[in-house]
Design an enzyme around this catalytic site. Structure first.
Site, PDB file in Angstrom:
ATOM      1  N   SER A 102     -14.812  27.625  65.946  1.00  0.00           N
ATOM      2  CA  SER A 102     -14.836  26.988  67.264  1.00  0.00           C
ATOM      3  C   SER A 102     -15.992  27.587  68.050  1.00  0.00           C
ATOM      4  CB  SER A 102     -13.501  27.192  67.991  1.00  0.00           C
ATOM      5  OG  SER A 102     -13.115  28.537  67.960  1.00  0.00           O
ATOM      6  N   GLU A 149     -17.653  28.333  71.992  1.00  0.00           N
ATOM      7  CA  GLU A 149     -17.373  28.421  73.433  1.00  0.00           C
ATOM      8  C   GLU A 149     -18.660  28.184  74.217  1.00  0.00           C
ATOM      9  OE1 GLU A 149     -14.727  31.582  74.768  1.00  0.00           O
ATOM     10  OE2 GLU A 149     -16.148  32.020  76.380  1.00  0.00           O
ATOM     11  N   ASP A 171     -11.547  37.200  86.230  1.00  0.00           N
ATOM     12  CA  ASP A 171     -11.942  38.407  86.963  1.00  0.00           C
ATOM     13  C   ASP A 171     -12.350  38.015  88.364  1.00  0.00           C
ATOM     14  OD1 ASP A 171     -11.671  40.443  84.980  1.00  0.00           O
ATOM     15  OD2 ASP A 171     -13.347  39.499  83.934  1.00  0.00           O
ATOM     16  N   PHE A 173     -23.279  43.383  78.841  1.00  0.00           N
ATOM     17  CA  PHE A 173     -21.967  42.728  78.721  1.00  0.00           C
ATOM     18  C   PHE A 173     -20.934  43.730  78.208  1.00  0.00           C
ATOM     19  CE2 PHE A 173     -23.596  38.151  77.610  1.00  0.00           C
ATOM     20  CZ  PHE A 173     -23.979  37.986  78.923  1.00  0.00           C
ATOM     21  N   HIS A 195     -14.309  32.315  66.397  1.00  0.00           N
ATOM     22  CA  HIS A 195     -14.627  31.657  67.674  1.00  0.00           C
ATOM     23  C   HIS A 195     -15.957  32.249  68.157  1.00  0.00           C
ATOM     24  CE1 HIS A 195     -13.669  29.723  71.557  1.00  0.00           C
ATOM     25  NE2 HIS A 195     -14.093  30.834  72.144  1.00  0.00           N
TER      26      HIS A 195
HETATM   27  P1  FAD Z   1      -4.235  39.600  81.390  1.00  0.00           P
HETATM   28  O1  FAD Z   1      -3.611  39.304  80.080  1.00  0.00           O
HETATM   29  O2  FAD Z   1      -3.503  39.215  82.617  1.00  0.00           O
HETATM   30  O3  FAD Z   1      -4.519  41.177  81.420  1.00  0.00           O
HETATM   31  C1  FAD Z   1      -5.345  41.765  82.404  1.00  0.00           C
HETATM   32  C2  FAD Z   1      -4.990  43.244  82.562  1.00  0.00           C
HETATM   33  O4  FAD Z   1      -3.711  43.357  83.189  1.00  0.00           O
HETATM   34  C3  FAD Z   1      -4.874  44.026  81.252  1.00  0.00           C
HETATM   35  O5  FAD Z   1      -5.314  45.324  81.502  1.00  0.00           O
HETATM   36  C4  FAD Z   1      -3.386  43.989  80.934  1.00  0.00           C
HETATM   37  O6  FAD Z   1      -2.972  45.111  80.184  1.00  0.00           O
HETATM   38  C5  FAD Z   1      -2.761  43.998  82.338  1.00  0.00           C
HETATM   39  N1  FAD Z   1      -1.540  43.169  82.407  1.00  0.00           N
HETATM   40  C6  FAD Z   1      -1.317  41.979  81.813  1.00  0.00           C
HETATM   41  N2  FAD Z   1      -0.101  41.499  82.144  1.00  0.00           N
HETATM   42  C7  FAD Z   1       0.457  42.403  82.967  1.00  0.00           C
HETATM   43  C8  FAD Z   1       1.702  42.445  83.657  1.00  0.00           C
HETATM   44  N3  FAD Z   1       2.602  41.468  83.524  1.00  0.00           N
HETATM   45  N4  FAD Z   1       1.950  43.534  84.442  1.00  0.00           N
HETATM   46  C9  FAD Z   1       1.038  44.530  84.570  1.00  0.00           C
HETATM   47  N5  FAD Z   1      -0.152  44.525  83.940  1.00  0.00           N
HETATM   48  C10 FAD Z   1      -0.454  43.464  83.157  1.00  0.00           C
HETATM   49  N6  FAD Z   1     -12.879  34.982  82.397  1.00  0.00           N
HETATM   50  C11 FAD Z   1     -13.108  33.965  83.266  1.00  0.00           C
HETATM   51  O7  FAD Z   1     -13.193  34.204  84.481  1.00  0.00           O
HETATM   52  N7  FAD Z   1     -13.273  32.671  82.833  1.00  0.00           N
HETATM   53  C12 FAD Z   1     -13.179  32.354  81.512  1.00  0.00           C
HETATM   54  O8  FAD Z   1     -13.312  31.185  81.148  1.00  0.00           O
HETATM   55  C13 FAD Z   1     -12.914  33.404  80.558  1.00  0.00           C
HETATM   56  N8  FAD Z   1     -12.788  33.135  79.248  1.00  0.00           N
HETATM   57  C14 FAD Z   1     -12.449  34.148  78.383  1.00  0.00           C
HETATM   58  C15 FAD Z   1     -12.217  33.852  77.029  1.00  0.00           C
HETATM   59  C16 FAD Z   1     -11.840  34.842  76.139  1.00  0.00           C
HETATM   60  C17 FAD Z   1     -11.551  34.469  74.695  1.00  0.00           C
HETATM   61  C18 FAD Z   1     -11.724  36.188  76.579  1.00  0.00           C
HETATM   62  C19 FAD Z   1     -11.349  37.294  75.612  1.00  0.00           C
HETATM   63  C20 FAD Z   1     -11.960  36.507  77.919  1.00  0.00           C
HETATM   64  C21 FAD Z   1     -12.311  35.494  78.834  1.00  0.00           C
HETATM   65  N9  FAD Z   1     -12.513  35.761  80.178  1.00  0.00           N
HETATM   66  C22 FAD Z   1     -12.767  34.730  81.060  1.00  0.00           C
HETATM   67  C23 FAD Z   1     -12.430  37.130  80.694  1.00  0.00           C
HETATM   68  C24 FAD Z   1     -11.013  37.499  81.156  1.00  0.00           C
HETATM   69  O9  FAD Z   1     -10.648  36.687  82.254  1.00  0.00           O
HETATM   70  C25 FAD Z   1     -11.029  38.975  81.553  1.00  0.00           C
HETATM   71  O10 FAD Z   1     -11.171  39.776  80.414  1.00  0.00           O
HETATM   72  C26 FAD Z   1      -9.889  39.420  82.436  1.00  0.00           C
HETATM   73  O11 FAD Z   1     -10.200  40.732  82.926  1.00  0.00           O
HETATM   74  C27 FAD Z   1      -8.546  39.531  81.725  1.00  0.00           C
HETATM   75  O12 FAD Z   1      -8.027  38.321  81.428  1.00  0.00           O
HETATM   76  P2  FAD Z   1      -6.674  38.208  80.556  1.00  0.00           P
HETATM   77  O13 FAD Z   1      -6.302  36.800  80.514  1.00  0.00           O
HETATM   78  O14 FAD Z   1      -6.808  38.940  79.280  1.00  0.00           O
HETATM   79  O15 FAD Z   1      -5.684  39.022  81.525  1.00  0.00           O
END
Ligand code: FAD
Length: 273
Positions: free
Chosen positions: A5, A7, A98, A205, A255
C-alpha cells in the site's frame, strides 16, 4: 508479489497536485492493495483529504482516509465519516494526530482508542480500521510496557489492523509482533516503510518520531555527503534488504510512506524484486 500500500499526503498547491498526479501514475503499475491519504492538523486542511480520496477513488484506487482526534468535535468527525461513506471509502486509518506547536487543545477525543470506539459506534462494521503501531515505542509513552498496553487497548476498541511507524531495525518489529501475539491479538501488523532519498530529511523526521537510524547506516550516509546518487542507491538497497527480512520473517504486507514521490519507493521495489 506481496501486497503493498502507498501513503500520500493531500496536495494543496497546483505544483503539489501535479506532483501527486505524476507519482500516482508511476506507482499505479504496482497495483497497490489500497492507498491512504494523511490528515493534517488545523481547519484549513479539513477538505484536502476528502478531495484527494475522491480523486484517487475516481482513478480506480481503494483509497483510505486518515482521520485523527484533531479532526474536530464529535459532530465534525461524524460529518467526516458520513462524507467518506458517501465517497465509497471502506477503510480508515484512525489516529490521535499531533497538536501543531502553539496549540494547547484539539478535538474531543484524547487518544486513538476513543476515536476507534466512536467510529465503531457510528458506523458499525462499515470501515476496516487501521491504527498506528510503534515497534520502537511512541516517543511520548512512559515506557514500552505502557505503550504496548495502550496499543492493545485501541485494537480491542475495534481496530482490524495496524501500520507501524517506520523503523530501520527489523528486530524491533519482530519483537513488537511477538509481544502483541502474547496479548492474544492476531491482527495483521504491517510495517511502515520509509525509503531514504534525502538523508538529512530522514534524520530530522526520525528525531521527531523516535525512529532509530542504525549507526552503520548513518555513518555511511554521512560519508556520501552531497553525493545524492550514492545516498539514493545505498538507501534503496538498505531499505529493500529490510523489506526482504520483514517479509521472510512473516510481515503480511508493506506500507510505503511515499511523501508523494515515486522514485524512492520505485527504487526500493526494484531492489526487492
Ligand atoms: P495513540 O494511540 O492515542 O497514542 C498516543 C500516545 O498516548 C502514546 O504514547 C500512547 O502510549 C498513549 N496512549 C494511548 N492511549 C492512551 C490512553 N487511553 N490513556 C493514556 N495514554 C494513552 N498524524 C497526523 O496528524 N495525521 C496523519 O494522517 C497521520 N498518519 C499516520 C500514519 C501512521 C501509519 C502512523 C504510524 C502515524 C501517523 N501519524 C499521523 C502520526 C500520529 O498521529 C502520531 O504518531 C501521534 O503522536 C500518535 O498517534 P496514535 O494514533 O498512535 O496515538
Amino acid at each position: 508479489m506481496v501486497p503493498i500500500s502507498f501513503e500520500f499526503y493531500p496536495p494543496k498547491t497546483p505544483e503539489q497536485h501535479a506532483q501527486l498526479d505524476k507519482t500516482v501514475a508511476r506507482l499505479k503499475a504496482h497495483a497497490p492493495e489500497y492507498v491512504s491519504v494523511t490528515f493534517g492538523a488545523g481547519g484549513s486542511t479539513l477538505s484536502h483529504t476528502p478531495e484527494t480520496i475522491q480523486k484517487l477513488r475516481a482513478g480506480g484506487f481503494d483509497a483510505a482516509p486518515h482521520i485523527t482526534c484533531m479532526g474536530g468535535s464529535r459532530e465534525e468527525i461524524r460529518g467526516l465519516l458520513k462524507l467518506y461513506r458517501a465517497l465509497g471509502a471502506r477503510r480508515l486509518v484512525a489516529l490521535r494526530g499531533d497538536l501543531p506547536s502553539g496549540m494547547v487543545s484539539a478535538g474531543e477525543f484524547r487518544y486513538a482508542d476513543e476515536l476507534v470506539r466512536f467510529v465503531r459506534e457510528e458506523t458499525g462494521d462499515h470501515f476496516h480500521i487501521e491504527v498506528a503501531a510503534y515497534p520502537e515505542m511512541h516517543p511520548q509513552a512512559r515506557d514500552a510496557q505502557v505503550d504496548l498496553r495502550n496499543f492493545v487497548g485501541k485494537v480491542r476498541a475495534g481496530a482490524d489492523g495496524a501500520i507501524t511507524q517506520y523503523f530501520y531495525n527489523a528486530d524491533a518489529y519482530f519483537r513488537f509482533v511477538d509481544d502483541v501475539r502474547r496479548q492474544g491479538l492476531d491482527i495483521p501488523i504491517v510495517p511502515g516503510i520509509m525509503p531514504i532519498a534525502n538523508f538529512s530529511q530522514i534524520r530530522r523526521f526520525s528525531e521527531l518520531c523516535g525512529a532509530e537510524i542504525p549507526r552503520w547506516i548513518a555513518q555511511r550516509m554521512q560519508a556520501f555527503g552531497d553525493d545524492t546518487e550514492s545516498v539514493r542507491a545505498f538507501g534503496a538497497e538498505v531499505v529493500a534488504q529490510l523489506c526482504r527480512r520483514l517479509l521472510d520473517g512473516g510481515a503480511p504486507s508493506l506500507h510505503f510512506y511515499t511523501l508523494n514521490l515515486s522514485k524512492p519507493t520505485l527504487n526500493v521495489l526494484a531492489n526487492l524484486r
